[in-house]
Scaffold this motif. Structure first.
Motif, PDB file in Angstrom:
ATOM      1  N   HIS A  33       3.731   8.586  22.951  1.00  0.00           N
ATOM      2  CA  HIS A  33       3.765   9.879  22.030  1.00  0.00           C
ATOM      3  C   HIS A  33       4.448   9.331  20.743  1.00  0.00           C
ATOM      4  N   ASN A  34       4.070  10.068  19.437  1.00  0.00           N
ATOM      5  CA  ASN A  34       4.750   9.501  18.235  1.00  0.00           C
ATOM      6  C   ASN A  34       6.194   9.400  18.344  1.00  0.00           C
ATOM      7  N   GLY A  35       6.719   8.004  17.889  1.00  0.00           N
ATOM      8  CA  GLY A  35       8.269   7.787  17.881  1.00  0.00           C
ATOM      9  C   GLY A  35       8.555   7.218  19.329  1.00  0.00           C
ATOM     10  N   VAL A  36       7.919   7.133  20.227  1.00  0.00           N
ATOM     11  CA  VAL A  36       8.231   6.665  21.512  1.00  0.00           C
ATOM     12  C   VAL A  36       7.829   5.111  21.788  1.00  0.00           C
ATOM     13  N   ILE A  37       8.740   4.288  22.181  1.00  0.00           N
ATOM     14  CA  ILE A  37       8.557   2.968  22.285  1.00  0.00           C
ATOM     15  C   ILE A  37       8.416   2.675  24.041  1.00  0.00           C
ATOM     16  N   LEU A  38       7.450   2.437  24.500  1.00  0.00           N
ATOM     17  CA  LEU A  38       7.194   2.291  25.813  1.00  0.00           C
ATOM     18  C   LEU A  38       7.403   0.580  26.022  1.00  0.00           C
ATOM     19  N   ASP A  39       7.893   0.642  27.289  1.00  0.00           N
ATOM     20  CA  ASP A  39       7.943  -0.825  27.692  1.00  0.00           C
ATOM     21  C   ASP A  39       7.012  -1.240  28.966  1.00  0.00           C
ATOM     22  N   THR A  40       6.165  -2.264  28.929  1.00  0.00           N
ATOM     23  CA  THR A  40       5.219  -2.597  30.193  1.00  0.00           C
ATOM     24  C   THR A  40       5.820  -2.382  31.353  1.00  0.00           C
ATOM     25  N   GLU A  41       6.852  -3.066  31.552  1.00  0.00           N
ATOM     26  CA  GLU A  41       7.670  -3.155  32.720  1.00  0.00           C
ATOM     27  C   GLU A  41       7.948  -1.784  33.277  1.00  0.00           C
ATOM     28  N   GLU A  42       8.739  -1.077  32.439  1.00  0.00           N
ATOM     29  CA  GLU A  42       8.868   0.293  32.692  1.00  0.00           C
ATOM     30  C   GLU A  42       7.883   1.132  33.106  1.00  0.00           C
ATOM     31  N   LEU A  43       6.713   0.812  32.485  1.00  0.00           N
ATOM     32  CA  LEU A  43       5.500   1.769  33.029  1.00  0.00           C
ATOM     33  C   LEU A  43       5.018   1.272  34.451  1.00  0.00           C
ATOM     34  N   LEU A  44       5.067  -0.089  34.662  1.00  0.00           N
ATOM     35  CA  LEU A  44       4.494  -0.513  35.887  1.00  0.00           C
ATOM     36  C   LEU A  44       5.615  -0.333  37.097  1.00  0.00           C
ATOM     37  N   ALA A  45       6.823  -0.257  36.702  1.00  0.00           N
ATOM     38  CA  ALA A  45       7.743   0.117  37.703  1.00  0.00           C
ATOM     39  C   ALA A  45       7.653   1.651  38.215  1.00  0.00           C
ATOM     40  N   PHE A  46       7.297   2.513  37.156  1.00  0.00           N
ATOM     41  CA  PHE A  46       6.996   3.971  37.214  1.00  0.00           C
ATOM     42  C   PHE A  46       5.746   4.159  38.073  1.00  0.00           C
ATOM     43  N   LEU A  47       4.744   3.482  37.997  1.00  0.00           N
ATOM     44  CA  LEU A  47       3.463   3.607  38.722  1.00  0.00           C
ATOM     45  C   LEU A  47       3.638   2.937  39.947  1.00  0.00           C
ATOM     46  N   ARG A  48       4.597   1.962  40.450  1.00  0.00           N
ATOM     47  CA  ARG A  48       4.767   1.531  41.651  1.00  0.00           C
ATOM     48  C   ARG A  48       5.531   2.481  42.550  1.00  0.00           C
ATOM     49  N   GLU A  49       6.141   3.304  41.660  1.00  0.00           N
ATOM     50  CA  GLU A  49       6.995   4.587  42.679  1.00  0.00           C
ATOM     51  C   GLU A  49       5.950   5.475  43.048  1.00  0.00           C
ATOM     52  N   ARG A  50       4.521   5.570  42.569  1.00  0.00           N
ATOM     53  CA  ARG A  50       3.913   6.819  42.770  1.00  0.00           C
ATOM     54  C   ARG A  50       2.494   6.160  43.394  1.00  0.00           C
ATOM     55  N   LEU A  51       2.292   4.925  43.332  1.00  0.00           N
ATOM     56  CA  LEU A  51       0.884   4.541  43.748  1.00  0.00           C
ATOM     57  C   LEU A  51       1.025   3.390  44.864  1.00  0.00           C
ATOM     58  N   ALA A  52      -0.155   3.238  45.585  1.00  0.00           N
ATOM     59  CA  ALA A  52      -0.212   2.180  46.446  1.00  0.00           C
ATOM     60  C   ALA A  52      -0.134   0.878  45.502  1.00  0.00           C
ATOM     61  N   SER A  53       0.114  -0.290  45.914  1.00  0.00           N
ATOM     62  CA  SER A  53       0.375  -1.447  45.253  1.00  0.00           C
ATOM     63  C   SER A  53      -1.089  -1.929  44.761  1.00  0.00           C
ATOM     64  N   TYR A  54      -1.939  -1.808  45.389  1.00  0.00           N
ATOM     65  CA  TYR A  54      -3.417  -2.059  44.996  1.00  0.00           C
ATOM     66  C   TYR A  54      -4.013  -1.251  43.718  1.00  0.00           C
ATOM     67  N   LYS A  55      -3.216  -0.253  43.777  1.00  0.00           N
ATOM     68  CA  LYS A  55      -3.596   0.759  42.398  1.00  0.00           C
ATOM     69  C   LYS A  55      -2.911   0.394  41.108  1.00  0.00           C
ATOM     70  N   VAL A  56      -2.030  -0.222  41.191  1.00  0.00           N
ATOM     71  CA  VAL A  56      -1.274  -0.532  40.231  1.00  0.00           C
ATOM     72  C   VAL A  56      -2.041  -1.516  39.380  1.00  0.00           C
ATOM     73  N   PRO A  57      -2.043  -1.407  37.941  1.00  0.00           N
ATOM     74  CA  PRO A  57      -3.022  -2.069  37.068  1.00  0.00           C
ATOM     75  C   PRO A  57      -2.342  -3.605  36.860  1.00  0.00           C
ATOM     76  N   ARG A  58      -2.918  -4.537  36.660  1.00  0.00           N
ATOM     77  CA  ARG A  58      -2.803  -6.038  36.251  1.00  0.00           C
ATOM     78  C   ARG A  58      -2.064  -5.837  34.975  1.00  0.00           C
ATOM     79  N   HIS A  59      -2.523  -4.986  34.132  1.00  0.00           N
ATOM     80  CA  HIS A  59      -1.958  -5.176  32.576  1.00  0.00           C
ATOM     81  C   HIS A  59      -2.025  -3.702  32.233  1.00  0.00           C
ATOM     82  N   VAL A  60      -1.016  -3.763  31.214  1.00  0.00           N
ATOM     83  CA  VAL A  60      -0.794  -2.220  30.276  1.00  0.00           C
ATOM     84  C   VAL A  60      -0.936  -2.866  28.935  1.00  0.00           C
TER      85      VAL A  60
END
Length: 92
Positions: A33-60
């Motif tokens: 979103h405009n003005g939002v700064i996202l961090d790769t590790e933050e997004l990967l941690a967010f996904l790890r909480e919601r997805l099986a490990s094999y579904k978490v992407p290698r890269h963001v």
């Protein structure tokens, strides 16, 4: 779908990008979103909480909204995004 649940993510598309030894790796392409700064590790941690490990992407990868091509129906052109992601990962 899991990435869209994050409050800072405006658009997200996951694509497979060719890899020399693995054949293909999963890459999530994100427009924040405009003005939002996202961090790769933050997004990967967010996904790890919601997805099986094999579904978490290698890269963001992060993109500006104007870098993501859309069809006439406002859907992301996955082929073009895949090519763009591959170029970015290759450092071009």
């Amino acid at each position: 779908e899991a990435l869209i649940e994050h409050s800072g993510v405006k658009v997200a598309q996951t694509v497979g990008v060719p890899h020399p030894t693995l054949g293909e790796v999963v890459v999530s392409c994100v427009v924040p979103h405009n003005g939002v700064i996202l961090d790769t590790e933050e997004l990967l941690a967010f996904l790890r909480e919601r997805l099986a490990s094999y579904k978490v992407p290698r890269h963001v990868l992060f993109f500006c909204e104007d870098e993501v091509a859309l069809t006439g129906n406002a859907k992301i052109k996955a082929g073009e995004l895949r090519d763009l992601a591959a170029k970015r990962l290759a450092g071009k």
